[in-house]
Design a protein around this motif. Structure first.
Motif, PDB file in Angstrom:
ATOM      1  N   GLY A 575      -2.507  12.169  -0.131  1.00 42.46           N
ATOM      2  CA  GLY A 575      -3.429  11.546  -1.061  1.00 42.46           C
ATOM      3  C   GLY A 575      -2.763  10.739  -2.146  1.00 42.46           C
ATOM      4  O   GLY A 575      -3.306  10.513  -3.231  1.00 42.46           O
ATOM      5  N   ILE A 576      -1.566  10.253  -1.862  1.00 41.06           N
ATOM      6  CA  ILE A 576      -0.802   9.474  -2.818  1.00 41.06           C
ATOM      7  C   ILE A 576      -1.407   8.069  -2.944  1.00 41.06           C
ATOM      8  O   ILE A 576      -2.125   7.619  -2.053  1.00 41.06           O
ATOM      9  CB  ILE A 576       0.651   9.403  -2.291  1.00 41.06           C
ATOM     10  N   SER A 577      -1.141   7.402  -4.069  1.00 43.75           N
ATOM     11  CA  SER A 577      -1.617   6.021  -4.216  1.00 43.75           C
ATOM     12  C   SER A 577      -0.449   5.065  -4.037  1.00 43.75           C
ATOM     13  O   SER A 577       0.677   5.370  -4.431  1.00 43.75           O
ATOM     14  CB  SER A 577      -2.191   5.799  -5.617  1.00 43.75           C
ATOM     15  N   TYR A 578      -0.720   3.915  -3.446  1.00 42.75           N
ATOM     16  CA  TYR A 578       0.320   2.894  -3.279  1.00 42.75           C
ATOM     17  C   TYR A 578      -0.071   1.616  -3.988  1.00 42.75           C
ATOM     18  O   TYR A 578      -1.214   1.169  -3.911  1.00 42.75           O
ATOM     19  CB  TYR A 578       0.496   2.519  -1.806  1.00 42.75           C
ATOM     20  N   LEU A 579       0.916   1.018  -4.644  1.00 41.77           N
ATOM     21  CA  LEU A 579       0.780  -0.386  -5.019  1.00 41.77           C
ATOM     22  C   LEU A 579       1.707  -1.111  -4.058  1.00 41.77           C
ATOM     23  O   LEU A 579       2.918  -0.944  -4.103  1.00 41.77           O
ATOM     24  CB  LEU A 579       1.209  -0.609  -6.478  1.00 41.77           C
ATOM     25  N   PHE A 580       1.122  -1.876  -3.154  1.00 37.70           N
ATOM     26  CA  PHE A 580       1.883  -2.438  -2.048  1.00 37.70           C
ATOM     27  C   PHE A 580       2.077  -3.933  -2.275  1.00 37.70           C
ATOM     28  O   PHE A 580       1.132  -4.716  -2.188  1.00 37.70           O
ATOM     29  CB  PHE A 580       1.124  -2.180  -0.739  1.00 37.70           C
ATOM     30  N   ILE A 581       3.319  -4.289  -2.611  1.00 40.87           N
ATOM     31  CA  ILE A 581       3.606  -5.684  -2.924  1.00 40.87           C
ATOM     32  C   ILE A 581       4.167  -6.368  -1.696  1.00 40.87           C
ATOM     33  O   ILE A 581       5.095  -5.851  -1.067  1.00 40.87           O
ATOM     34  CB  ILE A 581       4.620  -5.752  -4.078  1.00 40.87           C
ATOM     35  N   ALA A 582       3.635  -7.524  -1.345  1.00 37.82           N
ATOM     36  CA  ALA A 582       4.151  -8.222  -0.177  1.00 37.82           C
ATOM     37  C   ALA A 582       3.757  -9.687  -0.230  1.00 37.82           C
ATOM     38  O   ALA A 582       2.843 -10.076  -0.961  1.00 37.82           O
ATOM     39  CB  ALA A 582       3.623  -7.594   1.101  1.00 37.82           C
ATOM     40  N   HIS A 583       4.485 -10.490   0.534  1.00 41.18           N
ATOM     41  CA  HIS A 583       4.079 -11.889   0.638  1.00 41.18           C
ATOM     42  C   HIS A 583       3.350 -12.115   1.958  1.00 41.18           C
ATOM     43  O   HIS A 583       2.679 -13.102   2.127  1.00 41.18           O
ATOM     44  CB  HIS A 583       5.302 -12.798   0.541  1.00 41.18           C
ATOM     45  N   ASP A 584       3.505 -11.170   2.875  1.00 40.47           N
ATOM     46  CA  ASP A 584       2.927 -11.346   4.202  1.00 40.47           C
ATOM     47  C   ASP A 584       1.519 -10.773   4.230  1.00 40.47           C
ATOM     48  O   ASP A 584       1.312  -9.565   4.262  1.00 40.47           O
ATOM     49  CB  ASP A 584       3.815 -10.640   5.239  1.00 40.47           C
ATOM     50  N   LEU A 585       0.554 -11.679   4.230  1.00 38.87           N
ATOM     51  CA  LEU A 585      -0.829 -11.216   4.114  1.00 38.87           C
ATOM     52  C   LEU A 585      -1.296 -10.422   5.318  1.00 38.87           C
ATOM     53  O   LEU A 585      -2.214  -9.616   5.207  1.00 38.87           O
ATOM     54  CB  LEU A 585      -1.753 -12.407   3.887  1.00 38.87           C
ATOM     55  N   SER A 586      -0.660 -10.638   6.483  1.00 37.28           N
ATOM     56  CA  SER A 586      -1.140  -9.868   7.632  1.00 37.28           C
ATOM     57  C   SER A 586      -0.676  -8.421   7.549  1.00 37.28           C
ATOM     58  O   SER A 586      -1.384  -7.519   7.988  1.00 37.28           O
ATOM     59  CB  SER A 586      -0.711 -10.512   8.956  1.00 37.28           C
ATOM     60  N   VAL A 587       0.494  -8.193   6.967  1.00 36.60           N
ATOM     61  CA  VAL A 587       0.956  -6.816   6.767  1.00 36.60           C
ATOM     62  C   VAL A 587       0.081  -6.135   5.726  1.00 36.60           C
ATOM     63  O   VAL A 587      -0.378  -5.002   5.909  1.00 36.60           O
ATOM     64  CB  VAL A 587       2.434  -6.811   6.314  1.00 36.60           C
ATOM     65  N   VAL A 588      -0.190  -6.838   4.636  1.00 35.03           N
ATOM     66  CA  VAL A 588      -0.969  -6.259   3.546  1.00 35.03           C
ATOM     67  C   VAL A 588      -2.355  -5.863   4.027  1.00 35.03           C
ATOM     68  O   VAL A 588      -2.884  -4.826   3.672  1.00 35.03           O
ATOM     69  CB  VAL A 588      -1.084  -7.273   2.394  1.00 35.03           C
ATOM     70  N   ARG A 589      -2.907  -6.704   4.873  1.00 35.21           N
ATOM     71  CA  ARG A 589      -4.249  -6.433   5.361  1.00 35.21           C
ATOM     72  C   ARG A 589      -4.304  -5.072   6.038  1.00 35.21           C
ATOM     73  O   ARG A 589      -5.283  -4.338   5.927  1.00 35.21           O
ATOM     74  CB  ARG A 589      -4.646  -7.528   6.357  1.00 35.21           C
ATOM     75  N   HIS A 590      -3.235  -4.747   6.769  1.00 34.21           N
ATOM     76  CA  HIS A 590      -3.226  -3.522   7.530  1.00 34.21           C
ATOM     77  C   HIS A 590      -3.275  -2.281   6.693  1.00 34.21           C
ATOM     78  O   HIS A 590      -3.879  -1.292   7.044  1.00 34.21           O
ATOM     79  CB  HIS A 590      -1.985  -3.476   8.421  1.00 34.21           C
ATOM     80  N   ILE A 591      -2.590  -2.329   5.576  1.00 31.24           N
ATOM     81  CA  ILE A 591      -2.373  -1.089   4.853  1.00 31.24           C
ATOM     82  C   ILE A 591      -3.254  -0.970   3.619  1.00 31.24           C
ATOM     83  O   ILE A 591      -3.467   0.131   3.116  1.00 31.24           O
ATOM     84  CB  ILE A 591      -0.868  -0.960   4.497  1.00 31.24           C
ATOM     85  N   SER A 592      -3.810  -2.085   3.143  1.00 28.79           N
ATOM     86  CA  SER A 592      -4.473  -2.051   1.830  1.00 28.79           C
ATOM     87  C   SER A 592      -5.964  -1.764   1.913  1.00 28.79           C
ATOM     88  O   SER A 592      -6.629  -2.119   2.878  1.00 28.79           O
ATOM     89  CB  SER A 592      -4.287  -3.386   1.122  1.00 28.79           C
ATOM     90  N   ASP A 593      -6.462  -1.129   0.838  1.00 25.22           N
ATOM     91  CA  ASP A 593      -7.899  -0.982   0.678  1.00 25.22           C
ATOM     92  C   ASP A 593      -8.452  -2.152  -0.099  1.00 25.22           C
ATOM     93  O   ASP A 593      -9.504  -2.686   0.189  1.00 25.22           O
ATOM     94  CB  ASP A 593      -8.215   0.316  -0.067  1.00 25.22           C
ATOM     95  N   ARG A 594      -7.707  -2.491  -1.171  1.00 23.23           N
ATOM     96  CA  ARG A 594      -8.099  -3.665  -1.951  1.00 23.23           C
ATOM     97  C   ARG A 594      -6.889  -4.560  -2.072  1.00 23.23           C
ATOM     98  O   ARG A 594      -5.752  -4.114  -1.930  1.00 23.23           O
ATOM     99  CB  ARG A 594      -8.567  -3.243  -3.345  1.00 23.23           C
ATOM    100  N   ILE A 595      -7.128  -5.839  -2.351  1.00 24.01           N
ATOM    101  CA  ILE A 595      -6.022  -6.788  -2.440  1.00 24.01           C
ATOM    102  C   ILE A 595      -6.175  -7.659  -3.676  1.00 24.01           C
ATOM    103  O   ILE A 595      -7.282  -8.106  -4.005  1.00 24.01           O
ATOM    104  CB  ILE A 595      -5.966  -7.683  -1.180  1.00 24.01           C
ATOM    105  N   ALA A 596      -5.064  -7.849  -4.390  1.00 25.21           N
ATOM    106  CA  ALA A 596      -5.050  -8.762  -5.537  1.00 25.21           C
ATOM    107  C   ALA A 596      -4.111  -9.920  -5.213  1.00 25.21           C
ATOM    108  O   ALA A 596      -3.026  -9.711  -4.698  1.00 25.21           O
ATOM    109  CB  ALA A 596      -4.561  -8.032  -6.782  1.00 25.21           C
ATOM    110  N   VAL A 597      -4.558 -11.136  -5.485  1.00 29.35           N
ATOM    111  CA  VAL A 597      -3.746 -12.323  -5.215  1.00 29.35           C
ATOM    112  C   VAL A 597      -3.227 -12.863  -6.540  1.00 29.35           C
ATOM    113  O   VAL A 597      -3.995 -13.047  -7.490  1.00 29.35           O
ATOM    114  CB  VAL A 597      -4.567 -13.410  -4.496  1.00 29.35           C
ATOM    115  N   MET A 598      -1.921 -13.073  -6.605  1.00 31.47           N
ATOM    116  CA  MET A 598      -1.329 -13.572  -7.858  1.00 31.47           C
ATOM    117  C   MET A 598      -0.840 -14.995  -7.691  1.00 31.47           C
ATOM    118  O   MET A 598      -0.379 -15.392  -6.620  1.00 31.47           O
ATOM    119  CB  MET A 598      -0.119 -12.716  -8.236  1.00 31.47           C
ATOM    120  N   TYR A 599      -0.939 -15.752  -8.776  1.00 32.22           N
ATOM    121  CA  TYR A 599      -0.354 -17.084  -8.790  1.00 32.22           C
ATOM    122  C   TYR A 599       0.199 -17.350 -10.176  1.00 32.22           C
ATOM    123  O   TYR A 599      -0.534 -17.253 -11.167  1.00 32.22           O
ATOM    124  CB  TYR A 599      -1.403 -18.143  -8.412  1.00 32.22           C
ATOM    125  N   LEU A 600       1.452 -17.644 -10.280  1.00 30.34           N
ATOM    126  CA  LEU A 600       2.123 -17.973 -11.541  1.00 30.34           C
ATOM    127  C   LEU A 600       1.803 -16.997 -12.674  1.00 30.34           C
ATOM    128  O   LEU A 600       1.439 -17.397 -13.771  1.00 30.34           O
ATOM    129  CB  LEU A 600       1.761 -19.386 -11.985  1.00 30.34           C
TER     130      LEU A 600
END
Lengths: 694, 280, 319
Positions: A575-600
């Protein structure tokens, strides 16, 4: 009439006549490589990097060569131009026929004949654009050199041609940039310069060796589009060497799949993806996350590691990892590559491969996400004082400019964005490796930003970190057992030697490693095993939050899936929480419940995983999603491509207002004046773009 | 397995084996000088002066009739002990100061680095001479003088290494785990930074022997009647025309020992550097 | 670029001040009373001793002593020799030219020979000439210069009688003879620098040959020599510059020994004599002057770096 490929050396001589006839009927082959073998002879060992590779490329064709690192795909290309340094490299066998009659390997290495081909007829682009250009010569000079040498132009004409070339590859203001040095350009720009240099003398064949691997996804898309444009305009043949299945699916006409220094399958792109004929190709496709995946798809990793190439295998080199092996696989020698359809060849004994290996794991087991916010970041600012232009004057580089985020207990939040957007800085602020210049970071109600190092230390065991680089994050002087046990010692979490050993053993088992390995040094482990050690170390102090900073991007695709599955499994169990940082959106999609997109340094969009992928609102999110190729040529053909203008500026020149507006096709007046706020457009879906969402 | 690879890389060249054997003999000679020496190195016997090499005096005798071989053996003792101690002084101080400068940066780094710059801008031999003169001539002072002149180079090397290692992820990992500065420096930084320093210290043993010999040659090192190799060369210089071996033999010994240290040090560096090991 | 130079100049000034502290501290750590050494046998006279102490500022605190000494130094007063009781400045001025002439010749020899040998070794990597050069370079670094000097004197002067044994002849007196007297000392002074220069040039050429941009140059179809001289050398000589800076220090170090053996009346010989006489003011002045030269040359090397390497020129300069 389909042509016969001669992978098997014995067949070579017999079929040469037939081959010569077919060549005349078909489109002209620009390059034909036959049974190429290259080895690296070192003092105590020999690495057989290329073991009998044959391929051809026709005029104007785009051919993809895919394989994991160490499969010999780059060495093959370098060998065909005799570019490898010898010693240690040695081409032991094979022929490379260029343009019908030029037998490249018969030429003297670095002799007159081969030099008149290099750069003039065959050009290459390499992986690291920044280091592939000479730092002490201007870029104009470096391109002009080639033009003057092969086309015999004088200085003035050469300059004119170089400027035309720079314009061709979309470098703005080429006249004034002619005299600049490589370090004054970004990585993407350097790669454009490399393309200009490669195209300088109108080559017949262009080889792009992992040309976009070091670049961001949007830059990668830009570069590949440019490359495709240029070769189509000039009818140049192009070989794209890459590990990325999506890229070949999007751009290649034909594909060669390599494994352990051999071509194991080749064919037209559609056939390879739709009807793969080799167990490895199937395994690869099953292990790669796709942008258009269903949320319930489970990745099926290829267990084990690629073979050690220090000896030539007697059987199919994929046999030890193959789940679909037949008795004859271990009884017979290396399978010969055989025709399986129109222009489709494969080297696999199993003719009835199961193509869709289904999820072997209990997908149904769901995880529980509570509403409690374990982490809450409000208005986070981070700036670095750097020396300004004036003497002694300092300016602040604002890396983060007001980041708001929250993370619920038990969930995975994906944080995506291109390099330089500040996502790692967010992580380092949470870990207090940086002290934020503004805002608050509440971890279970305690504000971490104000804590002193001494008060912080006990909190550290609750928030842990998994690094991107599995090589650099483990102390090479410690055994892996010590590395995993270190947090236990620092926080005095166990008492007694026995309890310590038991706990370390438990941690090893949790990440799927054998405790018997615990006295080994990190360098004795593979990349995937090291990353498991990194995970075990993070788990040691039983944290409630783990920040994963690009944990799989340094790993081979088949290993990526192993690690992603492991992380998911741990979350279900603990039941641990992850903050999963990645540039590859297809990997992130697999593991994330929610997604935040950052720019500058700002969040531009946050949404539930499916909402974001099915209904992206911010123009940047759309462009980012569009830039990622999907490993399926049919899907790729139907996709809309949203081009991005220019490159991401440096934070020191953050545009006024919405920082994305100079690159945005929808930007209006207000965008350049007012910084847009995150607004909820549907439940749980926040967007910082007033134009797209009013 | 790892050690085997290391040793086979180290002794890949025959010359390295030869040099290692020479160094081994040198150490043995230094340790067992009292046993091996046929005569008392300081015993003056004017009736036996300037005897050419013969059976009784394998390397002949000098102008005061002292046995050259015995003096060479005792000289090895002095060379070895001075170089070992001075190199340790330089190595340990360099390690501590370099680690502090690299890890803490800022003012600490500035002070340490500028002082190292100042020391480095005085030619080492002159610095050694000056410190030796100011401290007065004793064996310990020569050790200190030779040691100090090797500190700045060691600081720079250690600092550069610490700066690069400190940026590596495993140091960040240690901070994330909650380790404090002392723990990080002792457990992670120093173990990972020390190997180039050890190599450089091993290589500077040759340099230290040369520095001591130079001092002794100039007459400001080991004082007579102690038999230092440098002193023997300078004593023999006067007889260069008639008895060249008096000056040339001890000088040759210095060169061979220093050369051996350098070659073994080079080989050690190459063997420990996995990048070079993989390629060659 | 201007800013980069300004920063380096400021650093150099700081370092120079530290050098003066170090060299002045020599008096402090010296056992015994400097005034007693200055007076020699006259030290029995208590009154004279006190007056001398005041004259040498020995009665003041260390910092004041140092400030006064630096002030005098900058005004051209280097103090008086303890032994000869002559102004140190005059003694140094007489000898400065000789040492600098020797040093300059040795520097030119070591740069040209060192770089050429380095290129030769790198282009013949692991072949016969590379091994020969490598062995010679190792000997050059390991052989004590006093021993090489004696060996050369024995062979060239005493045995074959090709060159004079020792001594110095000013070039304006008899140019040919002056050159003949300088050949051995200059060559011996240059030897260690030649060796380090050769090794550094070879190593950095081999490093650069592994760079990606050399692969790019090869993939362009350039000739081997064009790649070597245009693409490789320019990059490879950048680290050699650093060695050049250090060579200057080792050349001066070497001059002490060489001047002593060849009986050349330069600064090196002066300082050796001063050491034997415990004539501290001469040693101090010598250290400060030599360090000044070394710091200045290091500064020049750094500025040269900026000129050769556009990354420094642009990154650290004003755009």
């Amino acid at each position: 009439m389909a042509e016969k490929m001669n992978i098997n050396p014995e067949e070579n001589t017999g079929n040469q006549k037939i081959q010569a006839e077919t060549t005349r009927k078909e489109e002209k082959k620009i390059i034909e490589v036959q049974n190429l073998k290259t080895e690296f002879r070192m003092k105590r060992r020999t690495v057989y990097a290329v073991n009998g590779v044959s391929y051809y490329v026709k005029a104007g064709e785009i051919v993809g060569v895919v394989g994991e690192s160490g499969c010999g795909k780059s060495v093959t290309q370098m060998s065909s131009l005799q570019l490898l340094l010898s010693p240690p490299a040695k081409i032991t066998e094979g022929r490379v026929i260029f343009d019908g009659d030029k037998d490249i390997l018969s030429y003297d290495n670095d002799g007159e004949e081969i030099r008149s081909l290099r750069g003039a007829e065959i050009a290459m682009i390499f992986q690291e654009p920044m280091t592939s250009l000479n730092p002490v010569l201007t870029i104009g000079e470096q391109i002009a050199e080639s033009v003057r040498l092969h086309m015999g132009l004088d200085k003035k004409e050469a300059r004119k041609r170089v400027i035309d070339l720079l314009r061709l590859v979309n470098i703005p203001d080429p006249e004034s940039r002619y005299g600049q040095y490589p370090h004054e350009f970004s990585g993407g720009m350097c790669q454009r310069i490399m393309i200009a240099m490669a195209m300088a003398c109108n080559p017949k064949l262009l080889i792009a060796d992992e040309a976009t691997t070091a670049l961001d996804v949007t830059t990668q898309a830009q570069i590949l589009e440019t490359l495709q444009d240029v070769v189509k305009k000039t009818n140049t043949a192009l070989i794209i060497v890459t590990h990325n299945l999506g890229i070949v699916a999007r751009y290649a006409d034909r594909i060669y799949v390599m494994y352990a220094g051999r071509v194991i399958e080749s064919g037209r792109a559609e056939d390879i993806f739709k009807n793969p004929q080799h167990a490895y190709t199937i395994g690869l496709l099953n292990s790669v996350p796709r942008l258009d995946d269903d949320k319930t798809r489970t990745l099926v990793p290829i267990e084990g590691m690629p073979p050690n190439l220090q000896k030539v295998s007697e059987h199919c080199p994929f046999l030890p990892r193959c789940t679909q092996a037949l008795p004859e696989c271990s009884a017979n020698g290396v399978p010969v590559i055989e025709e399986r359809g129109c222009e489709h060849f494969a080297a696999c004994y199993n003719r009835n491969l199961n193509k869709a290996v289904h999820a072997s794991k209990d997908v149904l087991e769901t995880k529980t996400v509570s509403e409690e916010h374990i982490l809450e970041i409000k208005g986070l600012h981070m700036g670095f004082r750097v020396k300004g232009k004036n003497y002694g004057g300092k300016t602040t580089l604002k890396i983060l400019d007001g980041v708001d985020l929250y993370l619920r207990k038990g969930e995975t939040l994906g944080l995506v964005g291109e390099s330089g957007c500040g996502k790692t800085t967010v992580a380092k602020c949470i870990l207090r490796l940086y002290t934020p210049t503004g805002g608050s970071i509440l971890f279970k109600g305690t504000d971490l930003t104000g804590l002193r190092e001494k008060d912080l230390r006990p909190c550290r065991k609750n928030i842990q970190f998994i690094f991107q680089d599995p090589f650099g994050s483990l102390d090479p002087r410690q055994t892996i057992g010590d590395i995993v046990g270190e947090p236990l010692k620092v926080h005095k979490l166990v008492s007694g030697k026995e309890a310590y050993n038991n706990r370390v053993k438990e941690l090893f088992e949790m990440v799927g490693l054998d405790y018997a390995m615990s006295s080994r040094a990190p360098h004795e482990l593979s990349g995937g095993q090291r990353q498991r050690i990194g995970i075990a170390r993070a788990l040691a102090s039983e944290p409630e939050l783990i920040i994963c900073d690009e944990p799989v991007s340094a790993l081979d695709v088949s290993v990526q899936a192993q690690i992603l599955n492991l992380l998911e499994g741990i979350q279900r169990k603990t039941g641990i929480s992850y903050l999963f940082i990645a540039h590859d959106l297809s990997v992130v999609r697999h593991i994330s419940d929610r997604i935040a997109v950052m720019y500058l340094g700002r969040i531009v969009e946050i949404a539930d995983c499916d909402q974001l992928y099915n209904n992206p609102v911010h123009p940047y999110t759309k462009a980012l999603l569009s830039a990622i190729p999907i490993p399926d040529p049919e899907v790729e053909k139907a996709r809309e491509r949203i081009p991005l203008l220019g490159e991401m500026p440096s934070v020191s020149r953050r545009p006024e207002g919405c920082s994305f507006h100079p690159r945005c096709t929808f930007a209006c007046d207000t965008c350049s004046r007012k910084v847009p706020e995150l607004v909820e457009c549907e439940s749980g879906h926040l967007v910082a773009c007033p134009v797209m969402y009013k | 397995m790892k050690d085997k690879l290391f040793f086979s890389a180290l002794f890949a060249k025959k010359i390295v084996i030869v040099c290692t054997v020479i160094l081994g003999l040198f150490v043995l000679a230094a340790v067992f000088a009292p046993v091996l020496a046929p005569y008392d190195p300081a015993a003056i016997s004017l009736k036996d002066k300037e005897v050419a090499p013969c059976l009784a005096h394998l390397l002949g005798t000098d102008s005061l009739g002292r046995d050259v071989l015995s003096r060479m053996l005792y000289g090895a003792r002095i060379s070895l002990s001075i170089s070992l101690v001075s190199v340790l002084i330089g190595g340990i101080s360099g390690m501590v100061l370099g680690t502090l400068a690299g890890y803490f940066g800022g003012v600490v780094d500035m002070v340490i680095s500028r002082c190292a710059d100042a020391l480095i801008s005085i030619p080492p031999i002159i610095l050694t001479i000056a410190i030796g003169t100011a401290l007065g001539q004793s064996t310990l002072n020569i050790m200190i003088a030779v040691g100090i002149s090797s500190i700045p180079g060691n600081i720079r090397m250690m600092r550069a290494k610490v700066l690069s290692v400190k940026e590596r992820d495993f140091v960040t990992a240690a901070r994330v785990i909650g380790e404090d500065n002392k723990w990080i420096m002792l457990r992670h930084l120093i173990p990972n930074c020390i190997s180039p320093l050890i190599i450089s210290v091993a290589m500077s043993l040759g340099g230290a022997i040369m520095a001591e010999a130079t001092l002794s040659f100039l007459g400001i090192g080991i004082q007579p009647p102690n038999p230092a190799w440098g002193t023997m060369v300078s004593d023999g210089m006067r007889y260069l025309e008639t008895k060249p071996y008096l000056a040339l033999i001890p000088g040759f010994a210095i060169m061979i020992i220093v050369l051996s240290f350098n070659i073994v040090g080079d080989a050690l560096r190459d063997a420990l550097d996995p990048r070079i090991r993989g390629n060659s | 670029m201007g800013k980069y130079i300004a920063k380096r100049v400021a650093q150099a000034i700081v370092v120079m001040f530290l050098v003066t502290i170090i060299s002045y501290a020599l008096i402090q750590i010296m056992p015994g009373d400097a005034a007693v050494i200055y007076l020699g046998s006259d030290a029995a006279d208590e009154e004279l001793l006190a007056r001398t102490r005041a004259e040498l500022n020995l009665d003041k605190p260390f910092i004041i002593q140092w400030v006064l000494w630096v002030k005098n130094f900058m005004l051209g007063d280097f103090g008086k020799s303890f032994h000869y009781h002559l102004p140190v400045k005059d003694m140094i001025m007489e000898r400065l030219g000789i040492t600098f002439t020797l040093g300059l010749f040795a520097l030119v020899i070591s740069v040209t020979v060192g770089i050429l040998l380095g290129i030769a070794a790198a282009t013949h990597r692991n072949k016969f000439w590379d091994n020969v050069i490598n062995v010679l370079a190792n000997i050059g670094i390991s052989a004590p210069s006093f021993w090489i000097s004696l060996l050369c004197i024995y062979i060239f002067a005493l045995h074959f009688k090709l060159l004079p044994v020792q001594g110095y002849v000013p070039p304006d007196k008899d140019f040919g003879d002056a050159i003949r007297h300088m050949i051995l000392p200059c060559f011996i002074m240059a030897l260690p620098s030649i060796a380090t220069m050769t090794r550094q040039t070879r190593a950095s050429i081999l490093d650069v040959l592994n760079e990606d941009y050399v692969r790019t140059a090869r993939s362009k179809g350039l000739k081997k020599n064009v790649i070597l001289f245009k693409h490789v050398l320019k990059n490879a000589l950048i680290p050699v510059l650093t060695v050049l800076g250090m060579s200057i220090a080792s050349l001066f170090g070497g001059s002490v020994m060489v001047e002593q053996i060849f009986n050349i009346p330069g600064m090196g010989q002066m300082v050796t004599t001063a050491v034997l006489n415990r004539d501290i003011p001469i040693i101090q002045a010598y250290i400060v002057i030599i360090s000044l030269v070394i710091i200045l040359s290091a500064l020049l090397v750094d500025i040269a770096y900026g000129i050769v390497d556009p990354r420094i020129r642009i990154a650290k300069g004003e755009k």
